[in-house]
Write a protein that holds these residues in place. Sequence first.
Motif, PDB file in Angstrom:
ATOM      1  N   PHE A 108     -10.078  77.116  -5.345  1.00 57.82           N
ATOM      2  CA  PHE A 108      -9.693  75.807  -4.157  1.00 57.82           C
ATOM      3  C   PHE A 108     -10.715  74.867  -4.246  1.00 57.82           C
ATOM      4  O   PHE A 108     -10.193  73.442  -3.230  1.00 57.82           O
ATOM      5  CB  PHE A 108      -9.709  77.195  -3.652  1.00 57.82           C
ATOM      6  N   VAL A 109     -11.570  75.074  -4.526  1.00 56.54           N
ATOM      7  CA  VAL A 109     -13.125  74.246  -4.357  1.00 56.54           C
ATOM      8  C   VAL A 109     -12.428  72.981  -4.721  1.00 56.54           C
ATOM      9  O   VAL A 109     -12.630  71.120  -4.380  1.00 56.54           O
ATOM     10  CB  VAL A 109     -14.290  74.195  -4.790  1.00 56.54           C
ATOM     11  N   GLU A 110     -11.478  73.267  -6.205  1.00 53.81           N
ATOM     12  CA  GLU A 110     -11.487  72.104  -7.010  1.00 53.81           C
ATOM     13  C   GLU A 110     -10.505  71.326  -6.333  1.00 53.81           C
ATOM     14  O   GLU A 110     -10.005  69.958  -6.538  1.00 53.81           O
ATOM     15  CB  GLU A 110     -11.288  72.060  -8.447  1.00 53.81           C
ATOM     16  N   LEU A 111      -9.387  71.967  -5.382  1.00 54.39           N
ATOM     17  CA  LEU A 111      -7.756  71.357  -5.287  1.00 54.39           C
ATOM     18  C   LEU A 111      -8.603  70.676  -3.756  1.00 54.39           C
ATOM     19  O   LEU A 111      -7.750  69.253  -3.625  1.00 54.39           O
ATOM     20  CB  LEU A 111      -7.537  72.508  -4.979  1.00 54.39           C
ATOM     21  N   SER A 112     -10.028  71.272  -2.977  1.00 59.07           N
ATOM     22  CA  SER A 112      -9.978  70.176  -2.145  1.00 59.07           C
ATOM     23  C   SER A 112     -10.849  69.165  -2.199  1.00 59.07           C
ATOM     24  O   SER A 112     -10.101  68.144  -1.958  1.00 59.07           O
ATOM     25  CB  SER A 112     -11.080  71.175  -1.217  1.00 59.07           C
ATOM     26  N   ALA A 113     -11.547  68.840  -3.063  1.00 55.44           N
ATOM     27  CA  ALA A 113     -12.380  67.738  -4.205  1.00 55.44           C
ATOM     28  C   ALA A 113     -10.912  66.811  -4.055  1.00 55.44           C
ATOM     29  O   ALA A 113     -11.479  66.143  -3.734  1.00 55.44           O
ATOM     30  CB  ALA A 113     -12.618  67.896  -5.022  1.00 55.44           C
ATOM     31  N   ALA A 114      -9.615  66.937  -4.901  1.00 47.48           N
ATOM     32  CA  ALA A 114      -8.954  66.472  -5.436  1.00 47.48           C
ATOM     33  C   ALA A 114      -8.608  66.237  -4.326  1.00 47.48           C
ATOM     34  O   ALA A 114      -8.201  64.428  -3.921  1.00 47.48           O
ATOM     35  CB  ALA A 114      -8.134  67.364  -5.957  1.00 47.48           C
ATOM     36  N   PHE A 115      -7.883  66.842  -3.153  1.00 49.54           N
ATOM     37  CA  PHE A 115      -7.542  66.216  -1.901  1.00 49.54           C
ATOM     38  C   PHE A 115      -7.766  65.061  -1.100  1.00 49.54           C
ATOM     39  O   PHE A 115      -7.822  64.095  -0.992  1.00 49.54           O
ATOM     40  CB  PHE A 115      -6.863  67.810  -0.858  1.00 49.54           C
ATOM     41  N   GLU A 116      -9.635  65.712  -0.695  1.00 47.26           N
ATOM     42  CA  GLU A 116     -10.550  64.992  -0.528  1.00 47.26           C
ATOM     43  C   GLU A 116     -10.309  63.603  -0.836  1.00 47.26           C
ATOM     44  O   GLU A 116     -11.109  61.619  -0.508  1.00 47.26           O
ATOM     45  CB  GLU A 116     -12.052  65.111  -0.775  1.00 47.26           C
TER      46      GLU A 116
ATOM     47  N   GLU B 174     -10.784  63.825   3.398  1.00 52.02           N
ATOM     48  CA  GLU B 174     -11.203  64.866   3.878  1.00 52.02           C
ATOM     49  C   GLU B 174     -10.791  66.109   3.174  1.00 52.02           C
ATOM     50  O   GLU B 174      -9.845  65.821   2.611  1.00 52.02           O
ATOM     51  CB  GLU B 174     -10.571  65.002   5.672  1.00 52.02           C
ATOM     52  N   ARG B 175     -11.620  67.340   3.125  1.00 46.62           N
ATOM     53  CA  ARG B 175     -10.837  68.050   2.730  1.00 46.62           C
ATOM     54  C   ARG B 175      -9.999  68.895   3.343  1.00 46.62           C
ATOM     55  O   ARG B 175     -10.147  68.668   4.425  1.00 46.62           O
ATOM     56  CB  ARG B 175     -12.627  68.768   2.473  1.00 46.62           C
ATOM     57  N   LEU B 176      -9.901  70.077   2.442  1.00 48.35           N
ATOM     58  CA  LEU B 176      -8.969  70.697   3.408  1.00 48.35           C
ATOM     59  C   LEU B 176      -9.088  71.583   4.474  1.00 48.35           C
ATOM     60  O   LEU B 176     -10.444  72.651   4.249  1.00 48.35           O
ATOM     61  CB  LEU B 176      -8.381  71.692   1.948  1.00 48.35           C
ATOM     62  N   ALA B 177      -8.669  71.506   5.869  1.00 44.65           N
ATOM     63  CA  ALA B 177      -9.296  72.402   6.434  1.00 44.65           C
ATOM     64  C   ALA B 177      -9.016  73.538   6.756  1.00 44.65           C
ATOM     65  O   ALA B 177      -7.877  74.276   5.863  1.00 44.65           O
ATOM     66  CB  ALA B 177      -8.836  71.773   7.790  1.00 44.65           C
ATOM     67  N   LEU B 178      -9.509  74.902   7.053  1.00 49.78           N
ATOM     68  CA  LEU B 178      -9.485  76.331   6.218  1.00 49.78           C
ATOM     69  C   LEU B 178      -9.297  76.384   8.141  1.00 49.78           C
ATOM     70  O   LEU B 178      -9.802  76.478   8.751  1.00 49.78           O
ATOM     71  CB  LEU B 178     -10.201  76.906   5.680  1.00 49.78           C
TER      72      LEU B 178
ATOM     73  N   SER C   9       5.564  68.874   5.699  1.00 52.30           N
ATOM     74  CA  SER C   9       6.469  67.820   5.213  1.00 52.30           C
ATOM     75  C   SER C   9       4.803  66.348   5.572  1.00 52.30           C
ATOM     76  O   SER C   9       4.174  67.094   5.739  1.00 52.30           O
ATOM     77  CB  SER C   9       7.790  67.053   6.462  1.00 52.30           C
ATOM     78  N   GLY C  10       5.585  65.640   5.232  1.00 50.77           N
ATOM     79  CA  GLY C  10       4.613  64.167   5.068  1.00 50.77           C
ATOM     80  C   GLY C  10       3.979  64.123   4.037  1.00 50.77           C
ATOM     81  O   GLY C  10       4.181  64.772   2.008  1.00 50.77           O
ATOM     82  N   GLU C  11       3.237  63.383   3.430  1.00 53.42           N
ATOM     83  CA  GLU C  11       2.880  63.051   2.519  1.00 53.42           C
ATOM     84  C   GLU C  11       1.792  63.951   1.815  1.00 53.42           C
ATOM     85  O   GLU C  11       1.729  64.073   0.786  1.00 53.42           O
ATOM     86  CB  GLU C  11       1.790  61.514   2.910  1.00 53.42           C
ATOM     87  N   ARG C  12       1.322  64.428   2.881  1.00 52.70           N
ATOM     88  CA  ARG C  12       0.139  65.440   2.792  1.00 52.70           C
ATOM     89  C   ARG C  12       0.788  66.323   1.784  1.00 52.70           C
ATOM     90  O   ARG C  12      -0.075  67.700   0.693  1.00 52.70           O
ATOM     91  CB  ARG C  12      -0.612  65.760   3.899  1.00 52.70           C
ATOM     92  N   TYR C  13       1.574  66.915   2.534  1.00 52.90           N
ATOM     93  CA  TYR C  13       2.035  68.316   2.403  1.00 52.90           C
ATOM     94  C   TYR C  13       3.032  67.962   0.593  1.00 52.90           C
ATOM     95  O   TYR C  13       2.842  69.053   0.335  1.00 52.90           O
ATOM     96  CB  TYR C  13       3.601  68.960   3.685  1.00 52.90           C
ATOM     97  N   ALA C  14       3.663  66.969   0.862  1.00 50.23           N
ATOM     98  CA  ALA C  14       4.104  66.357  -0.556  1.00 50.23           C
ATOM     99  C   ALA C  14       3.275  66.122  -1.898  1.00 50.23           C
ATOM    100  O   ALA C  14       3.389  66.952  -2.974  1.00 50.23           O
ATOM    101  CB  ALA C  14       4.977  65.076  -0.150  1.00 50.23           C
ATOM    102  N   TRP C  15       2.099  66.399  -1.612  1.00 48.30           N
ATOM    103  CA  TRP C  15       1.177  65.546  -2.246  1.00 48.30           C
ATOM    104  C   TRP C  15       0.352  67.516  -3.435  1.00 48.30           C
ATOM    105  O   TRP C  15       0.212  66.956  -3.970  1.00 48.30           O
ATOM    106  CB  TRP C  15       0.175  65.013  -1.589  1.00 48.30           C
TER     107      TRP C  15
END
Length: 322
Positions: free
Chosen positions: A210-218, A223-227, A272-278
Amino acid sequence: MTAPASLPEPADRPATRVRGGAHRAAGRGPVTAPAPAAPGSRRARREAEAARLRAARRPRRAPVAAAGALGVAVLVLPITVPALQAVAAADRERADVAATALVVAQEEEGRAARAAEVRRLADEAAASREQRAADTAAREAAEAELASRVAAAGAMADRVSRSEERSALPGCSGVLPDGTTSAPNGQLPADAVCALWDDEGLRADVALSFVELSAAFEERFGERLALTDGYRSLAEQHAVAAERPGFAAEPGTSDHGWGLAVDLGSGVSTGSGERYAWMREHAPSFGWENPTWAQPGGSGPTEPWHWEHVEGVAAQTGVPAA
Ligand SMILES: [Zn+2]
Protein backbone atom coordinates in the motif's frame (compact mmCIF):
# COMPACT_ATOMS: atom_id res chain seq x y z
CA MET A 1 133.44 -0.40 70.29
CA THR A 2 136.80 -0.95 68.92
CA ALA A 3 137.90 0.21 65.52
CA PRO A 4 139.01 -2.53 63.20
CA ALA A 5 142.76 -2.82 62.67
CA SER A 6 142.44 -2.11 58.98
CA LEU A 7 140.74 1.23 59.57
CA PRO A 8 142.86 3.89 57.91
CA GLU A 9 144.58 6.39 60.05
CA PRO A 10 142.41 9.45 60.69
CA ALA A 11 143.44 12.25 58.41
CA ASP A 12 143.44 14.86 61.13
CA ARG A 13 145.96 13.06 63.36
CA PRO A 14 148.69 15.52 64.16
CA ALA A 15 151.68 14.94 61.99
CA THR A 16 154.58 14.19 64.20
CA ARG A 17 156.78 13.01 61.50
CA VAL A 18 158.45 14.85 58.75
CA ARG A 19 156.05 15.50 55.95
CA GLY A 20 156.85 14.68 52.40
CA GLY A 21 159.56 12.22 51.60
CA ALA A 22 159.74 10.78 55.08
CA HIS A 23 156.01 10.08 55.10
CA ARG A 24 155.91 8.74 51.56
CA ALA A 25 158.89 6.55 52.31
CA ALA A 26 157.19 4.98 55.27
CA GLY A 27 156.32 1.80 53.34
CA ARG A 28 159.82 1.27 52.02
CA GLY A 29 161.42 0.07 55.12
CA PRO A 30 163.33 1.72 57.99
CA VAL A 31 164.03 5.38 57.55
CA THR A 32 167.55 6.44 58.10
CA ALA A 33 168.08 10.17 58.38
CA PRO A 34 170.66 11.29 55.84
CA ALA A 35 173.57 13.30 56.95
CA PRO A 36 172.90 17.04 56.85
CA ALA A 37 174.12 18.73 53.71
CA ALA A 38 176.82 21.23 53.96
CA PRO A 39 175.44 24.77 53.90
CA GLY A 40 175.76 26.47 50.52
CA SER A 41 176.62 23.20 48.77
CA ARG A 42 174.83 22.05 45.65
CA ARG A 43 173.07 19.43 47.70
CA ALA A 44 171.91 21.96 50.20
CA ARG A 45 170.50 24.17 47.40
CA ARG A 46 168.86 21.15 45.84
CA GLU A 47 167.22 20.16 49.13
CA ALA A 48 166.09 23.72 49.75
CA GLU A 49 164.53 23.90 46.28
CA ALA A 50 162.80 20.57 46.85
CA ALA A 51 161.42 21.77 50.16
CA ARG A 52 160.12 24.90 48.54
CA LEU A 53 158.37 22.92 45.81
CA ARG A 54 156.88 20.57 48.38
CA ALA A 55 155.64 23.52 50.33
CA ALA A 56 154.09 24.98 47.22
CA ARG A 57 152.30 21.72 46.44
CA ARG A 58 151.07 21.27 50.03
CA PRO A 59 147.33 21.87 50.23
CA ARG A 60 146.55 25.05 51.94
CA ARG A 61 144.53 24.56 55.05
CA ALA A 62 140.91 25.67 54.36
CA PRO A 63 138.94 27.26 57.09
CA VAL A 64 137.02 24.80 59.15
CA ALA A 65 133.63 25.99 57.79
CA ALA A 66 134.78 25.66 54.21
CA ALA A 67 136.17 22.29 54.95
CA GLY A 68 132.84 21.35 56.53
CA ALA A 69 130.88 22.58 53.52
CA LEU A 70 133.20 20.79 51.25
CA GLY A 71 132.79 17.71 53.35
CA VAL A 72 129.04 18.07 53.23
CA ALA A 73 129.22 18.57 49.51
CA VAL A 74 131.48 15.60 49.17
CA LEU A 75 129.16 13.59 51.33
CA VAL A 76 125.97 14.94 49.83
CA LEU A 77 126.96 14.88 46.20
CA PRO A 78 127.23 11.11 45.94
CA ILE A 79 123.83 10.99 47.53
CA THR A 80 122.33 13.98 45.79
CA VAL A 81 123.31 13.13 42.26
CA PRO A 82 121.84 9.65 42.33
CA ALA A 83 118.88 11.08 44.20
CA LEU A 84 118.49 13.77 41.59
CA GLN A 85 118.93 11.15 38.95
CA ALA A 86 116.34 9.06 40.74
CA VAL A 87 114.05 12.05 40.98
CA ALA A 88 114.52 12.74 37.31
CA ALA A 89 113.84 9.10 36.53
CA ALA A 90 110.78 9.19 38.78
CA ASP A 91 109.68 12.37 37.09
CA ARG A 92 110.16 10.76 33.70
CA GLU A 93 108.34 7.73 34.95
CA ARG A 94 105.56 9.88 36.31
CA ALA A 95 105.45 11.79 33.06
CA ASP A 96 105.33 8.50 31.19
CA VAL A 97 102.62 7.26 33.48
CA ALA A 98 100.75 10.52 33.09
CA ALA A 99 101.17 10.39 29.32
CA THR A 100 100.07 6.79 29.29
CA ALA A 101 97.13 7.65 31.53
CA LEU A 102 96.27 10.52 29.22
CA VAL A 103 96.41 8.24 26.20
CA VAL A 104 94.35 5.64 28.05
CA ALA A 105 91.90 8.31 29.11
CA GLN A 106 91.69 9.63 25.57
CA GLU A 107 91.19 6.11 24.23
CA GLU A 108 88.60 5.50 26.94
CA GLU A 109 86.92 8.76 26.05
CA GLY A 110 86.99 7.78 22.40
CA ARG A 111 85.50 4.39 23.18
CA ALA A 112 82.86 6.00 25.36
CA ALA A 113 82.06 8.48 22.61
CA ARG A 114 81.87 5.70 20.02
CA ALA A 115 79.73 3.62 22.37
CA ALA A 116 77.48 6.62 22.96
CA GLU A 117 77.25 7.18 19.21
CA VAL A 118 76.44 3.51 18.70
CA ARG A 119 73.80 3.74 21.41
CA ARG A 120 72.43 6.91 19.86
CA LEU A 121 72.23 5.29 16.44
CA ALA A 122 70.67 2.19 17.96
CA ASP A 123 68.14 4.36 19.78
CA GLU A 124 67.40 6.22 16.57
CA ALA A 125 66.99 2.93 14.73
CA ALA A 126 64.72 1.61 17.46
CA ALA A 127 62.72 4.84 17.46
CA SER A 128 62.52 4.66 13.70
CA ARG A 129 61.35 1.05 13.89
CA GLU A 130 58.78 2.01 16.54
CA GLN A 131 57.65 4.94 14.41
CA ARG A 132 57.35 2.71 11.35
CA ALA A 133 55.46 0.14 13.39
CA ALA A 134 53.18 2.84 14.72
CA ASP A 135 52.71 4.23 11.20
CA THR A 136 51.97 0.76 9.90
CA ALA A 137 49.52 0.11 12.72
CA ALA A 138 47.85 3.47 12.12
CA ARG A 139 47.69 2.82 8.38
CA GLU A 140 46.27 -0.64 8.94
CA ALA A 141 43.76 0.74 11.42
CA ALA A 142 42.80 3.43 8.92
CA GLU A 143 42.48 0.83 6.17
CA ALA A 144 40.41 -1.39 8.44
CA GLU A 145 38.29 1.60 9.38
CA LEU A 146 37.88 2.49 5.71
CA ALA A 147 37.04 -1.11 4.83
CA SER A 148 34.56 -1.16 7.68
CA ARG A 149 32.99 2.06 6.45
CA VAL A 150 32.88 0.77 2.89
CA ALA A 151 31.27 -2.44 4.10
CA ALA A 152 28.82 -0.49 6.23
CA ALA A 153 28.07 1.83 3.32
CA GLY A 154 27.59 -1.19 1.07
CA ALA A 155 25.30 -2.82 3.58
CA MET A 156 23.39 0.43 3.96
CA ALA A 157 23.16 0.77 0.19
CA ASP A 158 21.83 -2.78 0.04
CA ARG A 159 19.28 -2.00 2.69
CA VAL A 160 18.30 1.23 0.97
CA SER A 161 18.04 -0.58 -2.33
CA ARG A 162 15.87 -3.29 -0.85
CA SER A 163 13.83 -0.68 0.95
CA GLU A 164 13.37 1.31 -2.22
CA GLU A 165 12.28 -1.82 -4.02
CA ARG A 166 9.48 -2.29 -1.54
CA SER A 167 9.06 1.34 -0.43
CA ALA A 168 10.47 1.86 3.04
CA LEU A 169 8.12 1.83 5.97
CA PRO A 170 10.15 2.39 9.13
CA GLY A 171 9.48 -0.19 11.80
CA CYS A 172 7.55 -2.50 9.48
CA SER A 173 9.22 -5.82 8.76
CA GLY A 174 6.60 -6.85 6.20
CA VAL A 175 6.56 -10.24 7.87
CA LEU A 176 3.56 -11.64 9.71
CA PRO A 177 4.12 -13.10 13.17
CA ASP A 178 3.16 -16.77 13.42
CA GLY A 179 -0.53 -17.29 14.14
CA THR A 180 -1.63 -13.93 12.79
CA THR A 181 -3.94 -15.36 10.10
CA SER A 182 -5.72 -17.54 12.67
CA ALA A 183 -6.39 -14.60 14.99
CA PRO A 184 -10.06 -13.52 15.16
CA ASN A 185 -11.23 -10.55 13.09
CA GLY A 186 -10.41 -7.31 14.83
CA GLN A 187 -8.11 -9.04 17.30
CA LEU A 188 -4.75 -9.13 15.46
CA PRO A 189 -1.58 -9.23 17.53
CA ALA A 190 -0.23 -5.72 18.00
CA ASP A 191 3.01 -6.55 16.19
CA ALA A 192 1.07 -7.85 13.18
CA VAL A 193 -0.15 -4.35 12.35
CA CYS A 194 2.16 -1.76 10.78
CA ALA A 195 1.45 1.90 11.44
CA LEU A 196 1.03 4.05 8.32
CA TRP A 197 -0.13 7.65 8.70
CA ASP A 198 -3.29 9.46 9.70
CA ASP A 199 -3.29 7.22 12.78
CA GLU A 200 -4.11 4.22 10.66
CA GLY A 201 -2.44 0.86 10.08
CA LEU A 202 -2.54 -2.31 7.95
CA ARG A 203 -1.56 -5.93 8.33
CA ALA A 204 2.22 -6.16 8.06
CA ASP A 205 2.34 -8.30 4.92
CA VAL A 206 0.18 -5.89 2.85
CA ALA A 207 1.22 -2.57 4.41
CA LEU A 208 4.32 -2.19 2.23
CA SER A 209 2.43 -2.74 -1.01
CA PHE A 210 0.00 0.00 0.00
CA VAL A 211 2.90 2.36 0.75
CA GLU A 212 4.21 1.70 -2.75
CA LEU A 213 0.80 2.40 -4.26
CA SER A 214 0.60 5.64 -2.29
CA ALA A 215 4.10 6.62 -3.47
CA ALA A 216 3.06 6.08 -7.10
CA PHE A 217 -0.10 8.11 -6.49
CA GLU A 218 1.95 10.89 -4.90
CA GLU A 219 4.34 10.91 -7.80
CA ARG A 220 1.40 11.52 -10.11
CA PHE A 221 -0.75 13.85 -7.99
CA GLY A 222 1.71 15.38 -5.54
CA GLU A 223 0.16 13.98 -2.37
CA ARG A 224 -0.04 10.59 -0.77
CA LEU A 225 -3.27 8.68 -0.35
CA ALA A 226 -5.17 10.09 2.65
CA LEU A 227 -6.48 7.43 5.02
CA THR A 228 -9.83 7.75 6.75
CA ASP A 229 -9.79 4.14 7.92
CA GLY A 230 -7.44 1.16 8.00
CA TYR A 231 -7.19 -1.74 10.43
CA ARG A 232 -10.22 -1.64 12.62
CA SER A 233 -10.24 -3.48 15.94
CA LEU A 234 -13.38 -5.24 17.09
CA ALA A 235 -14.09 -2.45 19.59
CA GLU A 236 -13.77 0.13 16.85
CA GLN A 237 -16.08 -1.89 14.60
CA HIS A 238 -18.68 -1.87 17.34
CA ALA A 239 -18.20 1.87 17.80
CA VAL A 240 -18.66 2.55 14.06
CA ALA A 241 -21.71 0.28 13.95
CA ALA A 242 -23.17 2.20 16.86
CA GLU A 243 -22.48 5.61 15.32
CA ARG A 244 -23.44 4.78 11.75
CA PRO A 245 -25.90 1.87 11.81
CA GLY A 246 -26.14 -0.06 8.54
CA PHE A 247 -23.06 1.68 7.18
CA ALA A 248 -20.26 -0.62 8.27
CA ALA A 249 -20.11 -4.36 8.07
CA GLU A 250 -21.35 -6.41 10.96
CA PRO A 251 -18.73 -6.25 13.70
CA GLY A 252 -16.33 -9.19 13.46
CA THR A 253 -16.77 -9.63 9.70
CA SER A 254 -15.22 -6.45 8.25
CA ASP A 255 -12.21 -6.68 5.94
CA HIS A 256 -10.93 -3.79 8.04
CA GLY A 257 -10.91 -6.26 10.96
CA TRP A 258 -8.36 -8.34 9.07
CA GLY A 259 -6.16 -5.35 8.45
CA LEU A 260 -6.59 -5.83 4.69
CA ALA A 261 -8.76 -2.81 3.73
CA VAL A 262 -8.53 0.99 3.68
CA ASP A 263 -10.98 3.83 3.16
CA LEU A 264 -9.43 6.67 1.18
CA GLY A 265 -9.82 10.42 0.80
CA SER A 266 -7.66 12.41 -1.63
CA GLY A 267 -10.43 12.78 -4.23
CA VAL A 268 -10.66 9.04 -4.74
CA SER A 269 -13.72 8.67 -2.53
CA THR A 270 -16.02 10.41 -5.03
CA GLY A 271 -15.93 7.41 -7.33
CA SER A 272 -15.29 9.62 -10.37
CA GLY A 273 -12.70 11.91 -11.79
CA GLU A 274 -9.03 11.59 -12.69
CA ARG A 275 -7.82 10.30 -9.35
CA TYR A 276 -10.43 7.57 -9.02
CA ALA A 277 -9.79 6.58 -12.64
CA TRP A 278 -6.02 6.50 -11.99
CA MET A 279 -6.59 4.28 -8.98
CA ARG A 280 -8.84 1.92 -10.88
CA GLU A 281 -6.15 1.67 -13.55
CA HIS A 282 -3.00 1.32 -11.42
CA ALA A 283 -3.92 0.03 -7.93
CA PRO A 284 -4.41 -3.60 -9.09
CA SER A 285 -0.73 -3.77 -10.14
CA PHE A 286 0.09 -3.17 -6.44
CA GLY A 287 -2.48 -5.82 -5.35
CA TRP A 288 -5.23 -3.35 -4.41
CA GLU A 289 -8.64 -2.68 -5.84
CA ASN A 290 -12.02 -1.16 -5.20
CA PRO A 291 -14.18 -4.34 -5.09
CA THR A 292 -16.79 -4.56 -7.82
CA TRP A 293 -19.53 -4.69 -5.21
CA ALA A 294 -18.32 -1.30 -3.85
CA GLN A 295 -17.89 0.37 -7.22
CA PRO A 296 -20.51 2.79 -8.44
CA GLY A 297 -23.25 0.62 -9.89
CA GLY A 298 -21.94 -2.41 -8.03
CA SER A 299 -23.96 -5.09 -6.26
CA GLY A 300 -23.33 -3.79 -2.77
CA PRO A 301 -23.35 -0.46 -1.01
CA THR A 302 -21.46 2.00 -3.18
CA GLU A 303 -18.18 2.60 -1.42
CA PRO A 304 -15.66 4.02 -3.96
CA TRP A 305 -13.43 4.95 -1.00
CA HIS A 306 -13.13 1.31 0.11
CA TRP A 307 -10.08 -0.52 -1.26
CA GLU A 308 -8.88 -3.98 -0.35
CA HIS A 309 -5.79 -6.17 -0.79
CA VAL A 310 -7.30 -8.72 -3.15
CA GLU A 311 -5.10 -11.76 -2.51
CA GLY A 312 -4.98 -11.11 1.21
CA VAL A 313 -8.75 -10.97 1.54
CA ALA A 314 -9.22 -14.08 -0.61
CA ALA A 315 -6.70 -16.04 1.46
CA GLN A 316 -8.13 -14.83 4.75
CA THR A 317 -11.85 -15.33 3.95
CA GLY A 318 -11.54 -18.25 1.53
CA VAL A 319 -13.63 -16.26 -0.86
CA PRO A 320 -11.98 -15.58 -4.26
CA ALA A 321 -11.83 -11.95 -5.22
CA ALA A 322 -14.79 -10.97 -7.41
ZN1 LIG B 1 -13.98 0.31 4.19
